[in-house]
Motif scaffolding. Sequence first.
Motif, mmCIF file in Angstrom:
data_model
loop_
_atom_site.group_PDB
_atom_site.id
_atom_site.type_symbol
_atom_site.label_atom_id
_atom_site.label_comp_id
_atom_site.label_asym_id
_atom_site.label_seq_id
_atom_site.Cartn_x
_atom_site.Cartn_y
_atom_site.Cartn_z
ATOM 1 N N TYR A 157 0.828 -1.209 0.000
ATOM 2 C CA TYR A 157 0.000 0.000 0.000
ATOM 3 C C TYR A 157 0.862 1.259 0.000
ATOM 4 O O TYR A 157 0.557 2.228 -0.693
ATOM 5 C CB TYR A 157 -0.941 0.026 1.214
ATOM 6 N N LEU A 158 1.936 1.242 0.762
ATOM 7 C CA LEU A 158 2.850 2.381 0.799
ATOM 8 C C LEU A 158 3.489 2.598 -0.569
ATOM 9 O O LEU A 158 3.606 3.733 -1.036
ATOM 10 C CB LEU A 158 3.922 2.171 1.867
ATOM 11 N N SER A 159 3.867 1.521 -1.228
ATOM 12 C CA SER A 159 4.449 1.627 -2.571
ATOM 13 C C SER A 159 3.448 2.207 -3.565
ATOM 14 O O SER A 159 3.809 3.027 -4.406
ATOM 15 C CB SER A 159 4.913 0.253 -3.061
ATOM 16 N N THR A 164 3.185 6.005 -2.806
ATOM 17 C CA THR A 164 4.329 6.788 -3.266
ATOM 18 C C THR A 164 4.385 6.842 -4.788
ATOM 19 O O THR A 164 4.775 7.858 -5.356
ATOM 20 C CB THR A 164 5.647 6.230 -2.712
ATOM 21 N N THR A 165 3.983 5.776 -5.438
ATOM 22 C CA THR A 165 3.950 5.778 -6.897
ATOM 23 C C THR A 165 2.917 6.773 -7.406
ATOM 24 O O THR A 165 3.174 7.548 -8.332
ATOM 25 C CB THR A 165 3.640 4.366 -7.436
ATOM 26 N N LEU A 166 1.745 6.756 -6.784
ATOM 27 C CA LEU A 166 0.704 7.708 -7.190
ATOM 28 C C LEU A 166 1.096 9.150 -6.867
ATOM 29 O O LEU A 166 0.698 10.079 -7.572
ATOM 30 C CB LEU A 166 -0.624 7.362 -6.522
ATOM 31 N N PHE A 167 1.868 9.345 -5.809
ATOM 32 C CA PHE A 167 2.337 10.679 -5.466
ATOM 33 C C PHE A 167 3.210 11.241 -6.597
ATOM 34 O O PHE A 167 3.201 12.435 -6.866
ATOM 35 C CB PHE A 167 3.113 10.655 -4.148
ATOM 36 N N GLY A 168 3.943 10.369 -7.278
ATOM 37 C CA GLY A 168 4.742 10.787 -8.430
ATOM 38 C C GLY A 168 3.883 11.295 -9.570
ATOM 39 O O GLY A 168 4.349 12.074 -10.414
ATOM 40 N N ALA A 169 2.628 10.885 -9.596
ATOM 41 C CA ALA A 169 1.718 11.335 -10.651
ATOM 42 C C ALA A 169 1.470 12.839 -10.560
ATOM 43 O O ALA A 169 1.223 13.488 -11.583
ATOM 44 C CB ALA A 169 0.399 10.581 -10.562
ATOM 45 N N ALA A 199 1.346 4.219 -14.329
ATOM 46 C CA ALA A 199 0.168 3.347 -14.445
ATOM 47 C C ALA A 199 0.579 1.881 -14.426
ATOM 48 O O ALA A 199 -0.065 1.047 -13.761
ATOM 49 C CB ALA A 199 -0.600 3.672 -15.723
ATOM 50 N N THR A 200 1.653 1.549 -15.116
ATOM 51 C CA THR A 200 2.138 0.174 -15.134
ATOM 52 C C THR A 200 2.614 -0.249 -13.750
ATOM 53 O O THR A 200 2.311 -1.354 -13.289
ATOM 54 C CB THR A 200 3.291 0.026 -16.146
ATOM 55 N N GLY A 201 3.333 0.641 -13.074
ATOM 56 C CA GLY A 201 3.812 0.335 -11.727
ATOM 57 C C GLY A 201 2.686 0.090 -10.756
ATOM 58 O O GLY A 201 2.717 -0.865 -9.965
#
Length: 84
Positions: free
Chosen positions: A23-25, A28-33, A63-65
């Motif tokens: 969930y944390l990953s 953080t990935t969405l935060f990069g968006a 999106a892939t991540g």
Amino acid sequence: MTENKASALKKAKGFKKSRPGTYLSIGTTLFGAVSVIKQAKKARGEQDTLQLVDAIVSAAAIATGVALLVRELRRMNSDDVLAD
């Protein structure tokens, strides 16, 4: 001291494969968006095609991540059901 470092490293690797770590990953990935959206808006405003393409490719990577992380989360959930 070396044993403590090895233990901490083992815990960190375990957290990455845990449900909270996943969930944390995702978070953080969405935060990069956010930065990709800003980049795309700036590129459109400046009519910079190359920056816009870069933003699109970055968005596709995000999106892939996220899709891979969600798949991992689903696998964890299905493993839990089988374990019961």
